[in-house]
Each structure stands twice: as structure tokens, then as C-alpha cells.
Scaffold this active site. Structure first.
Site, PDB file in Angstrom:
ATOM      1  N   GLY A 188       2.860   2.255  10.789  1.00 26.79           N
ATOM      2  CA  GLY A 188       3.812   3.357  10.652  1.00 26.79           C
ATOM      3  C   GLY A 188       4.538   3.705  11.939  1.00 26.79           C
TER       4      GLY A 188
ATOM      5  N   GLU B 293      -5.154  -4.906  10.564  1.00 24.82           N
ATOM      6  CA  GLU B 293      -4.116  -3.901  10.770  1.00 24.82           C
ATOM      7  C   GLU B 293      -4.371  -3.167  12.088  1.00 24.82           C
ATOM      8  OE1 GLU B 293      -2.140  -2.673   6.836  1.00 24.82           O
ATOM      9  OE2 GLU B 293      -3.908  -1.410   7.070  1.00 24.82           O
TER      10      GLU B 293
ATOM     11  N   LYS C 178       0.136   4.288  -0.276  1.00 29.71           N
ATOM     12  CA  LYS C 178      -0.478   5.471   0.362  1.00 29.71           C
ATOM     13  C   LYS C 178      -0.236   6.718  -0.497  1.00 29.71           C
ATOM     14  CE  LYS C 178      -0.093   3.120   4.776  1.00 29.71           C
ATOM     15  NZ  LYS C 178       0.070   3.186   6.224  1.00 29.71           N
TER      16      LYS C 178
ATOM     17  N   ASN D 264       0.872  -1.174   0.000  1.00 27.88           N
ATOM     18  CA  ASN D 264       0.000   0.000   0.000  1.00 27.88           C
ATOM     19  C   ASN D 264       0.910   1.225   0.000  1.00 27.88           C
ATOM     20  OD1 ASN D 264      -1.774   2.062   0.504  1.00 27.88           O
ATOM     21  ND2 ASN D 264      -2.387   1.361   2.538  1.00 27.88           N
TER      22      ASN D 264
ATOM     23  N   HIS E  31      -9.380   1.275   4.981  1.00 26.49           N
ATOM     24  CA  HIS E  31      -8.101   1.416   5.681  1.00 26.49           C
ATOM     25  C   HIS E  31      -8.289   2.334   6.899  1.00 26.49           C
ATOM     26  CE1 HIS E  31      -3.961   2.469   6.563  1.00 26.49           C
ATOM     27  NE2 HIS E  31      -3.628   1.368   5.918  1.00 26.49           N
TER      28      HIS E  31
ATOM     29  N   GLU F 233      -6.605   4.666   8.018  1.00 25.03           N
ATOM     30  CA  GLU F 233      -6.379   6.099   7.749  1.00 25.03           C
ATOM     31  C   GLU F 233      -7.618   6.737   7.125  1.00 25.03           C
ATOM     32  OE1 GLU F 233      -2.746   5.440   5.621  1.00 25.03           O
ATOM     33  OE2 GLU F 233      -1.833   4.807   7.523  1.00 25.03           O
TER      34      GLU F 233
ATOM     35  N   SER G  48       3.716  -2.200  10.223  1.00 24.64           N
ATOM     36  CA  SER G  48       5.177  -2.262  10.393  1.00 24.64           C
ATOM     37  C   SER G  48       5.775  -3.617   9.989  1.00 24.64           C
ATOM     38  CB  SER G  48       5.575  -1.905  11.823  1.00 24.64           C
ATOM     39  OG  SER G  48       5.177  -0.580  12.129  1.00 24.64           O
TER      40      SER G  48
HETATM   41  P1  13P Z   1       3.268   0.350   7.648  1.00 30.57           P
HETATM   42  O1  13P Z   1       3.785  -0.920   7.039  1.00 30.57           O
HETATM   43  O2  13P Z   1       4.002   1.563   7.160  1.00 30.57           O
HETATM   44  O3  13P Z   1       3.163   0.267   9.137  1.00 30.57           O
HETATM   45  O4  13P Z   1       1.778   0.548   7.098  1.00 30.57           O
HETATM   46  C1  13P Z   1       0.877  -0.504   7.202  1.00 30.57           C
HETATM   47  C2  13P Z   1      -0.350  -0.159   6.452  1.00 30.57           C
HETATM   48  O5  13P Z   1      -1.101   0.718   6.836  1.00 30.57           O
HETATM   49  C3  13P Z   1      -0.626  -0.889   5.207  1.00 30.57           C
HETATM   50  O6  13P Z   1      -1.911  -0.627   4.751  1.00 30.57           O
END
Ligand code: 13P
Length: 250
Positions: A173, A167, A11, A9, A95, A97, A213
């Protein structure tokens, strides 16, 4: 029995030229991988260019979101037929976010999942608890709410076209990965839910990814868990080398 699926992803990252460069490097590094489904999810603007770059390869294309209506006066949105048209096989829906910053709810997730399925796009449905929810013992309640809300009204066959991505928000992150045992516990809980909402067959067959992560250093331990069928990777998918290493650790 369940083909592992590793998805990157990206982003809000990568211009078109950067996305093409990353995909070109990734394509070369994973060319010999046959037993893992590999998916990349660039921003909308790079989808067409990445689709051209992955032509004939073992990499599949995903979008990061979709709108629930096919067309109409919805300024700024992108629909399932449009994503299909640009070459997507998958779409990430719900997601954390989007739930956190853009008002995504279980209801909107469910509508988007149905819109995607209606156009033969496979939803990657994201679920996960926040740190405070975990610390106050609400993890299972939140996961139950996200899963049952997101998949409400789907037939067994429709659900089997979906992937669920667990997740935990506190692991995204932050460099703070869930332990393999924590991931396994929630993945197994999700299979239990699917047995209740749908059937034992769906519970056994549906793929559940872990995200938060994931890096080359922790991928193999996570993937070794019996109910972890792959990863949804953020930061480590922005470099071909680290993403390819994760793919190869499966
Ligand atoms: P990270 O791998 O940067 O923690 O992000 C995970 C994520 O949100 C994948 O959709």
C-alpha cells in the site's frame, strides 16, 4: 511447470453490489485466460454473491482469514467448513495486516493452516519483513521464522496444497515495490528453506507469490523472475481493468 497464480486481496473494501459489479467486469476481461490461476478474495459478507457470479468461470474464490476451530463459542469468527460451504477454494492466512493489527502469530497461522487443509481449503500463507527489519539486516531471519513457523508439522503433500506469498510490509500500500531482484532474492531464499524443512521436490513445486504495490506497470518484470510464481494484489485488484492487466502480463 508451476502454474502462475494471481490473487486479488480486496481487504476491507466493496459492498455486496460493488463486489458483484467488479467480479462481473473481471469475468468478462479474463474469460480467455487459460494458463493462469485467477483468485479473488472478497470480504466475508460478499463471498456468497461473488461465488454465484463466478460460477462456470476461470476465477476461484478465496477468503481473507479463517479461524482454527470448526465450530463453537467463538463469537465473530468464521471456520474452514463455513468457507468451504460458501464456495472458497483458497484462504489467505497470516497477512501482515492481521499480524500487525489483530495479534496474529506464527502459532495461530500454523493452526489456521492446519484447519484449512483439514477441510480441503488451500492456504495462501503470507510472510514478510518490516522496513526496520530489512534495514537492520534481519530479512532472512524474519522470513525463516514466518515460513518455518507457518508450515510446521505439514507433510509434503499438505504443503503442496499451499501457496506462500512474500509480502514485504514496507511495500504494501505504499507504492514502493520491491525491485525484481529483491523479490527474487527472498523467493529463492524461501525455496532453500523448503528444501531443508521438507524436500527438494516441495521446494521446486511450491508456488511463491510476490505482493506489495503490484501494478500493471511492474507486474511483468516481477513475474519474469524465475522464482516468482504470481502476485497477491491489493489496491490494483479493486478495479477490473488493472487486475485483468496484471493477470494478462503473466
Ligand atoms: P497493495 O497491492 O495495495 O500494496 O497490497 C498488497 C497486499 O497486501 C496484498 O495482500
Amino acid at each position: 511447470m508451476r502454474t502462475p497464480i494471481i490473487a486479488g486481496n480486496w481487504k476491507l473494501n466493496k459492498t455486496i453490489s460493488e463486489a458483484v459489479a467488479l467480479t462481473t467486469a473481471l469475468k468478462a476481461s479474463v474469460a480467455d485466460v487459460a494458463d493462469v490461476e485467477i483468485v479473488v478474495a472478497p470480504a466475508f459478507t460478499a463471498l456468497a454473491a461473488v461465488n454465484a457470479t463466478i460460477a462456470g468461470s476461470n476465477i476461484r474464490l478465496s477468503a481473507q482469514d479463517v479461524y482454527s476451530e470448526d465450530s463453537g463459542a467463538f463469537t465473530g469468527e468464521v471456520s474452514a467448513p463455513m468457507l468451504k460451504d460458501v464456495g472458497c477454494d483458497y484462504v489467505i492466512i497470516g497477512h501482515s495486516e492481521r499480524r500487525q493489527y489483530f495479534g496474529e502469530t506464527n502459532e495461530s497461522v500454523n493452526q489456521k493452516v492446519k484447519a484449512a487443509l483439514a477441510h480441503d481449503l488451500k492456504p495462501i500463507i503470507c510472510v514478510g519483513e518490516q522496513l526496520e527489519e530489512r534495514e537492520t539486516g534481519q530479512t532472512e531471519t524474519v522470513i525463516d521464522d514466518h515460513v518455518t513457523g507457518g508450515i510446521a508439522g505439514l507433510s509434503d503433500a499438505e504443503l503442496l496444497s499451499c501457496v506462500i506469498a512474500y509480502e514485504p510490509v514496507w511495500a504494501i500500500g505504499t507504492g514502493k515495490t520491491a525491485t525484481p531482484a529483491q523479490a527474487q532474492e527472498v523467493h529463492s531464499f524461501i525455496r532453500g528453506l523448503l528444501r531443508k524443512t521438507h524436500s527438494a521436490e516441495v521446494a521446486v513445486q511450491l508456488r511463491i507469490q510476490y505482493g506489495g504495490s503490484v501494478k500493471p506497470e511492474n507486474a511483468s518484470e516481477l513475474m519474469a523472475q524465475p522464482d516468482v510464481d504470481g502476485a497477491l494484489v491489493g489496491g490494483a485488484s479493486l478495479e477490473a481493468e488493472s487486475f485483468a492487466q496484471i493477470v494478462k502480463f503473466v
